[in-house]
Enzyme design. Structure first.
Site, PDB file in Angstrom:
ATOM      1  N   CYS A 135     -58.052  -8.528 -27.560  1.00 61.71           N
ATOM      2  CA  CYS A 135     -58.628  -9.804 -27.554  1.00 61.71           C
ATOM      3  C   CYS A 135     -58.456 -10.315 -29.117  1.00 61.71           C
ATOM      4  O   CYS A 135     -59.105  -9.514 -29.709  1.00 61.71           O
ATOM      5  CB  CYS A 135     -60.087  -9.973 -27.006  1.00 61.71           C
ATOM      6  SG  CYS A 135     -59.871 -10.221 -25.200  1.00 61.71           S
TER       7      CYS A 135
ATOM      8  N   ASP B 294     -69.866  -7.476 -24.735  1.00 58.50           N
ATOM      9  CA  ASP B 294     -68.821  -8.000 -23.546  1.00 58.50           C
ATOM     10  C   ASP B 294     -69.383  -9.040 -22.878  1.00 58.50           C
ATOM     11  O   ASP B 294     -68.973  -9.755 -21.798  1.00 58.50           O
ATOM     12  CB  ASP B 294     -68.156  -7.232 -23.189  1.00 58.50           C
ATOM     13  CG  ASP B 294     -67.162  -6.573 -23.551  1.00 58.50           C
ATOM     14  OD1 ASP B 294     -66.372  -5.487 -23.104  1.00 58.50           O
ATOM     15  OD2 ASP B 294     -66.544  -6.910 -24.842  1.00 58.50           O
TER      16      ASP B 294
ATOM     17  N   ILE C 235     -57.587   0.874 -35.854  1.00 54.83           N
ATOM     18  CA  ILE C 235     -57.524   2.111 -35.045  1.00 54.83           C
ATOM     19  C   ILE C 235     -57.899   3.310 -35.960  1.00 54.83           C
ATOM     20  O   ILE C 235     -57.483   4.393 -35.612  1.00 54.83           O
ATOM     21  CB  ILE C 235     -56.057   2.408 -34.123  1.00 54.83           C
ATOM     22  CG1 ILE C 235     -55.054   2.395 -35.080  1.00 54.83           C
ATOM     23  CG2 ILE C 235     -56.134   1.293 -33.141  1.00 54.83           C
ATOM     24  CD1 ILE C 235     -53.594   2.617 -34.545  1.00 54.83           C
ATOM     25  N   ASP C 236     -58.341   3.123 -36.802  1.00 50.64           N
ATOM     26  CA  ASP C 236     -58.555   4.300 -38.032  1.00 50.64           C
ATOM     27  C   ASP C 236     -59.179   5.466 -37.436  1.00 50.64           C
ATOM     28  O   ASP C 236     -58.938   6.694 -37.638  1.00 50.64           O
ATOM     29  CB  ASP C 236     -59.113   3.644 -39.120  1.00 50.64           C
ATOM     30  CG  ASP C 236     -60.515   3.103 -38.831  1.00 50.64           C
ATOM     31  OD1 ASP C 236     -60.677   2.143 -37.992  1.00 50.64           O
ATOM     32  OD2 ASP C 236     -61.383   3.420 -39.302  1.00 50.64           O
TER      33      ASP C 236
ATOM     34  N   ARG D 181     -56.743 -12.100 -17.218  1.00 47.34           N
ATOM     35  CA  ARG D 181     -56.543 -10.560 -17.384  1.00 47.34           C
ATOM     36  C   ARG D 181     -57.503  -9.594 -17.262  1.00 47.34           C
ATOM     37  O   ARG D 181     -57.539  -8.315 -17.382  1.00 47.34           O
ATOM     38  CB  ARG D 181     -56.250 -10.594 -19.003  1.00 47.34           C
ATOM     39  CG  ARG D 181     -57.128 -10.804 -19.742  1.00 47.34           C
ATOM     40  CD  ARG D 181     -57.039 -10.900 -21.455  1.00 47.34           C
ATOM     41  NE  ARG D 181     -56.301  -9.544 -21.848  1.00 47.34           N
ATOM     42  CZ  ARG D 181     -55.782  -9.096 -22.921  1.00 47.34           C
ATOM     43  NH1 ARG D 181     -55.775 -10.021 -23.598  1.00 47.34           N
ATOM     44  NH2 ARG D 181     -55.288  -8.020 -23.416  1.00 47.34           N
TER      45      ARG D 181
ATOM     46  N   ARG E  52     -58.807  -5.475 -34.999  1.00 45.76           N
ATOM     47  CA  ARG E  52     -59.034  -4.314 -34.072  1.00 45.76           C
ATOM     48  C   ARG E  52     -58.639  -2.870 -34.639  1.00 45.76           C
ATOM     49  O   ARG E  52     -57.376  -2.454 -34.158  1.00 45.76           O
ATOM     50  CB  ARG E  52     -58.344  -4.731 -32.735  1.00 45.76           C
ATOM     51  CG  ARG E  52     -58.727  -6.091 -32.242  1.00 45.76           C
ATOM     52  CD  ARG E  52     -60.288  -6.116 -31.672  1.00 45.76           C
ATOM     53  NE  ARG E  52     -60.608  -5.348 -30.635  1.00 45.76           N
ATOM     54  CZ  ARG E  52     -60.618  -5.386 -29.471  1.00 45.76           C
ATOM     55  NH1 ARG E  52     -59.946  -6.596 -29.014  1.00 45.76           N
ATOM     56  NH2 ARG E  52     -61.053  -4.679 -28.411  1.00 45.76           N
TER      57      ARG E  52
ATOM     58  N   LYS F 124     -62.052  -3.041 -14.914  1.00 45.45           N
ATOM     59  CA  LYS F 124     -60.867  -3.039 -15.720  1.00 45.45           C
ATOM     60  C   LYS F 124     -60.859  -2.187 -16.762  1.00 45.45           C
ATOM     61  O   LYS F 124     -59.916  -1.386 -16.767  1.00 45.45           O
ATOM     62  CB  LYS F 124     -60.726  -4.730 -16.328  1.00 45.45           C
ATOM     63  CG  LYS F 124     -59.590  -4.601 -17.218  1.00 45.45           C
ATOM     64  CD  LYS F 124     -59.663  -5.935 -18.011  1.00 45.45           C
ATOM     65  CE  LYS F 124     -60.737  -6.104 -19.353  1.00 45.45           C
ATOM     66  NZ  LYS F 124     -60.236  -5.543 -20.612  1.00 45.45           N
ATOM     67  N   ASN F 125     -61.977  -1.869 -17.496  1.00 47.24           N
ATOM     68  CA  ASN F 125     -61.941  -1.025 -18.529  1.00 47.24           C
ATOM     69  C   ASN F 125     -62.263   0.144 -18.270  1.00 47.24           C
ATOM     70  O   ASN F 125     -62.261   1.076 -19.107  1.00 47.24           O
ATOM     71  CB  ASN F 125     -63.180  -1.533 -19.554  1.00 47.24           C
ATOM     72  CG  ASN F 125     -62.725  -2.926 -20.451  1.00 47.24           C
ATOM     73  OD1 ASN F 125     -61.584  -3.216 -20.081  1.00 47.24           O
ATOM     74  ND2 ASN F 125     -63.544  -3.545 -21.227  1.00 47.24           N
TER      75      ASN F 125
ATOM     76  N   ARG G 190     -55.596  -4.067 -25.808  1.00 45.63           N
ATOM     77  CA  ARG G 190     -56.017  -2.916 -26.579  1.00 45.63           C
ATOM     78  C   ARG G 190     -55.852  -1.721 -25.750  1.00 45.63           C
ATOM     79  O   ARG G 190     -55.907  -0.520 -26.328  1.00 45.63           O
ATOM     80  CB  ARG G 190     -57.658  -3.406 -26.780  1.00 45.63           C
ATOM     81  CG  ARG G 190     -58.343  -2.340 -27.485  1.00 45.63           C
ATOM     82  CD  ARG G 190     -58.148  -2.169 -28.792  1.00 45.63           C
ATOM     83  NE  ARG G 190     -58.812  -1.328 -29.650  1.00 45.63           N
ATOM     84  CZ  ARG G 190     -58.886  -0.985 -30.820  1.00 45.63           C
ATOM     85  NH1 ARG G 190     -57.795  -1.587 -31.457  1.00 45.63           N
ATOM     86  NH2 ARG G 190     -59.567  -0.338 -31.513  1.00 45.63           N
TER      87      ARG G 190
HETATM   88  C1  EPZ Z   1     -63.459  -1.620 -25.793  1.00 47.09           C
HETATM   89  O1  EPZ Z   1     -62.631  -1.905 -26.835  1.00 47.09           O
HETATM   90  C2  EPZ Z   1     -63.509  -2.800 -24.909  1.00 47.09           C
HETATM   91  N1  EPZ Z   1     -61.938  -2.837 -24.510  1.00 47.09           N
HETATM   92  C3  EPZ Z   1     -63.808  -4.101 -25.292  1.00 47.09           C
HETATM   93  O2  EPZ Z   1     -63.891  -4.918 -24.271  1.00 47.09           O
HETATM   94  C4  EPZ Z   1     -65.388  -3.889 -25.829  1.00 47.09           C
HETATM   95  O3  EPZ Z   1     -65.652  -5.200 -26.263  1.00 47.09           O
HETATM   96  C5  EPZ Z   1     -65.377  -2.529 -26.547  1.00 47.09           C
HETATM   97  O4  EPZ Z   1     -65.062  -1.506 -26.045  1.00 47.09           O
HETATM   98  C6  EPZ Z   1     -66.856  -2.323 -26.977  1.00 47.09           C
HETATM   99  O5  EPZ Z   1     -67.580  -2.124 -25.943  1.00 47.09           O
HETATM  100  C7  EPZ Z   1     -61.285  -1.913 -23.574  1.00 47.09           C
HETATM  101  O6  EPZ Z   1     -62.013  -0.956 -22.926  1.00 47.09           O
HETATM  102  C8  EPZ Z   1     -59.861  -2.288 -23.250  1.00 47.09           C
HETATM  103  P1  EPZ Z   1     -64.334   0.007 -29.675  1.00 47.09           P
HETATM  104  P2  EPZ Z   1     -62.469  -0.869 -28.079  1.00 47.09           P
HETATM  105  O7  EPZ Z   1     -63.511   1.300 -30.134  1.00 47.09           O
HETATM  106  O8  EPZ Z   1     -62.368   0.405 -27.608  1.00 47.09           O
HETATM  107  C9  EPZ Z   1     -64.881  -0.464 -34.242  1.00 47.09           C
HETATM  108  C10 EPZ Z   1     -63.431  -6.558 -23.180  1.00 47.09           C
HETATM  109  O9  EPZ Z   1     -63.755  -7.796 -23.144  1.00 47.09           O
HETATM  110  N2  EPZ Z   1     -63.537   0.379 -34.432  1.00 47.09           N
HETATM  111  O10 EPZ Z   1     -65.660   0.476 -29.104  1.00 47.09           O
HETATM  112  O11 EPZ Z   1     -61.434  -1.462 -28.961  1.00 47.09           O
HETATM  113  C11 EPZ Z   1     -64.440  -1.838 -33.885  1.00 47.09           C
HETATM  114  O12 EPZ Z   1     -63.926  -2.848 -34.881  1.00 47.09           O
HETATM  115  C12 EPZ Z   1     -63.164  -6.117 -24.268  1.00 47.09           C
HETATM  116  O13 EPZ Z   1     -63.388  -6.207 -22.026  1.00 47.09           O
HETATM  117  C13 EPZ Z   1     -63.191   0.599 -35.867  1.00 47.09           C
HETATM  118  O14 EPZ Z   1     -63.483   0.399 -37.005  1.00 47.09           O
HETATM  119  O15 EPZ Z   1     -64.000  -1.009 -29.052  1.00 47.09           O
HETATM  120  C14 EPZ Z   1     -65.755  -2.140 -33.242  1.00 47.09           C
HETATM  121  O16 EPZ Z   1     -66.368  -2.908 -34.503  1.00 47.09           O
HETATM  122  C15 EPZ Z   1     -63.176  -6.879 -25.584  1.00 47.09           C
HETATM  123  N3  EPZ Z   1     -62.048   1.631 -35.929  1.00 47.09           N
HETATM  124  C16 EPZ Z   1     -66.525  -1.257 -32.990  1.00 47.09           C
HETATM  125  O17 EPZ Z   1     -65.909  -0.169 -33.872  1.00 47.09           O
HETATM  126  C17 EPZ Z   1     -61.561   2.146 -34.753  1.00 47.09           C
HETATM  127  O18 EPZ Z   1     -60.438   2.946 -34.742  1.00 47.09           O
HETATM  128  C18 EPZ Z   1     -66.389  -0.460 -31.444  1.00 47.09           C
HETATM  129  O19 EPZ Z   1     -65.093  -0.762 -31.096  1.00 47.09           O
HETATM  130  C19 EPZ Z   1     -61.817   1.707 -33.439  1.00 47.09           C
HETATM  131  C20 EPZ Z   1     -62.818   0.768 -33.502  1.00 47.09           C
END
Ligand code: EPZ
Length: 417
Positions: free
Chosen positions: A117, A304, A124-125, A395, A122, A22-23, A93
């Site tokens: 989720c 995950d 996006i900074d 989902r 979550r 999915k991802n 997301r």
């Molecule tokens: C992706 O989310 C996945 N989602 C998540 O899977 C997965 O848990 C995550 O990557 C980590 O592997 C999809 O692919 C749709 P990140 P993402 O940006 O991209 C922080 C599932 O179960 N962060 O790698 O949102 C964030 O809060 C889902 O399939 C910021 O601070 O994750 C986290 O602590 C759940 N600012 C860390 O970075 C930002 O702008 C990693 O998040 C972005 C992220």
């Protein structure tokens, strides 16, 4: 409302065909905004997030539909920069990938904040900071996000402050067709990032990875091709946890064993017998011993897998603990497991679990992986469980009820009224 009914206590034996990831499928689908002509994407899982992504593209004027069992056809030649299906953007997301793709194609994007989720903030900074490094202006009020570039974006050297799958993907999308060479450092190494890079390169992009650095040599245009999505590593790891809970032996088909390397070593330490052969993995489990894990970016222990692994520890000799370093608040599953009699306690971003005899209960899924955790725990519990909020589970897991039933799990989906 739909619910999943599980009667626990059955051993699992049989074969499971792992679906497409999915991802991976989601960023690849949205990346078609950058591509001219027909894109044929194979091994796309039929899960609600994918249907929503296709509907968002269709609402922009694209052809975006399943044209085969797990094959989608996408053509974005005639899209404009208006997302009519705005209500779907905040449901997932992956909508965040619209930012990089639309900024690249149209030089601007205005959309609701992406969803995701609900296990805490979550932000996006990192995404917005990356776009600004390319010359864009970003405005975000928590409800909506608007990004535009008064003149052409410019290539740059970007260092992400934190390893982020989504921000890495968005920087790749924003720079794939950007004149010049953009260097992105501190990138995520998850397989789904490389799946997207492989798809874009197949369409004519020039993107290379060197460890955690990704170099995008911008090209003038990308042209649609046929591509097959990687298998879902988290789905495979989820079913390995299921065997550990229920005992038995299963054959996982269509997996990429090297993507499972680190968790596989953890499982073997716990007493699993796991053997890989080509794109299949045989998993045997009887007595399983608990252990401690810390979640971290790929290739280490995936966040995950955290909730599913917590369910496994409930049925493991000695139990264990999980320290969650990526999403320190993804613990909503804890109270649900407690309803089944789990001996589980949380302290900050740690969860401590003791082996216990679980009994069936009425449970509520709170997010995708938490929902999967409840299904696994119910398969090992004595008696009947019902799991509500099935929408969270479907989902991201294609045909989860059928796949578990096919290997001996007593599980069924009760359609809502
Ligand atoms: C992706 O989310 C996945 N989602 C998540 O899977 C997965 O848990 C995550 O990557 C980590 O592997 C999809 O692919 C749709 P990140 P993402 O940006 O991209 C922080 C599932 O179960 N962060 O790698 O949102 C964030 O809060 C889902 O399939 C910021 O601070 O994750 C986290 O602590 C759940 N600012 C860390 O970075 C930002 O702008 C990693 O998040 C972005 C992220």
């Amino acid at each position: 409302m739909e619910k999943i009914i599980v009667n626990g206590g059955n051993r699992l034996n049989g074969e499971i065909c792992i679906s497409g990831m999915k991802n991976s499928a989601l960023p690849i689908i949205f990346s078609c905004i950058l591509v001219k002509g027909d894109c044929i994407i194979n091994n796309v899982p039929k899960v609600s997030d994918v249907f929503n992504a296709l509907e968002i593209l269709s609402s922009m004027g694209a052809v975006a539909e399943f044209c085969g069992k797990n094959t989608v056809l996408i053509n974005t030649d005639r899209i404009d920069d208006t997302i009519s299906a705005k209500h779907l953007v905040s449901t997932m997301r992956a909508s965040s990938y619209l930012m990089g793709a639309m900024l690249s194609r149209f030089g601007k994007v205005k959309m609701p904040m992406p969803g995701g989720c609900n296990f805490g903030a979550r932000p996006i900074d990192l995404h917005l900071k990356g776009f600004e490094a390319l010359g864009a202006k970003c405005f975000c009020d928590g409800e909506n996000v608007e990004i535009f570039s008064s003149k052409k974006l410019k290539c740059n050297k970007i260092t992400l402050d934190k390893i982020s799958v989504g921000a890495t993907i968005n920087m790749v999308l924003a720079s794939a067709c950007l004149n010049g060479t953009t260097v992105i450092s501190n990138c995520a190494k998850e397989p789904h990032v490389d799946d997207l890079i492989a798809f874009l390169n197949c369409c004519g992009a020039k993107i290379a990875r060197n460890g955690t650095t990704v170099v995008c040599q911008g090209v003038k245009a990308l042209y649609g091709k046929e591509y097959t999505v990687f298998p879902d590593m988290i789905e495979a790891l989820t079913y390995i946890c299921a065997v550990g809970i229920c005992k038995g032996e299963i054959l996982l088909k269509r997996v990429v064993p090297y993507q499972l390397s680190y968790p596989t070593e953890v499982f073997k330490e716990m007493g699993f017998e796991i053997t890989a052969c080509g794109d299949t993995v045989t998993v045997r489990a009887d007595e399983i011993f608990g252990c401690d894990v810390v979640t971290a970016p790929y290739p280490l222990f995936p966040t995950d897998l955290h909730p599913q692994f917590a369910a496994l520890l409930c049925f493991s000799r000695g139990g264990g603990c999980i320290r969650e370093e990526i999403f320190p608040t993804r613990f909503a599953y804890v109270n649900e497991l407690r309803k089944m009699g789990a001996s589980i306690s949380r302290l900050r971003n740690m969860v401590y679990i003791k082996e216990a005899q679980l009994t069936g209960a009425s449970l509520d899924a709170t997010d995708l992986r938490a929902g999967a955790s409840l299904v696994l725990a119910a398969l090992g519990a004595a008696g009947e469980s019902e799991i509500n909020n099935v929408n969270y589970i479907v989902r991201g897991y294609e045909s989860i009820v059928e796949k578990i039933a096919d290997i001996g799990g007593k599980i069924k989906l009760i359609k809502g009224d």
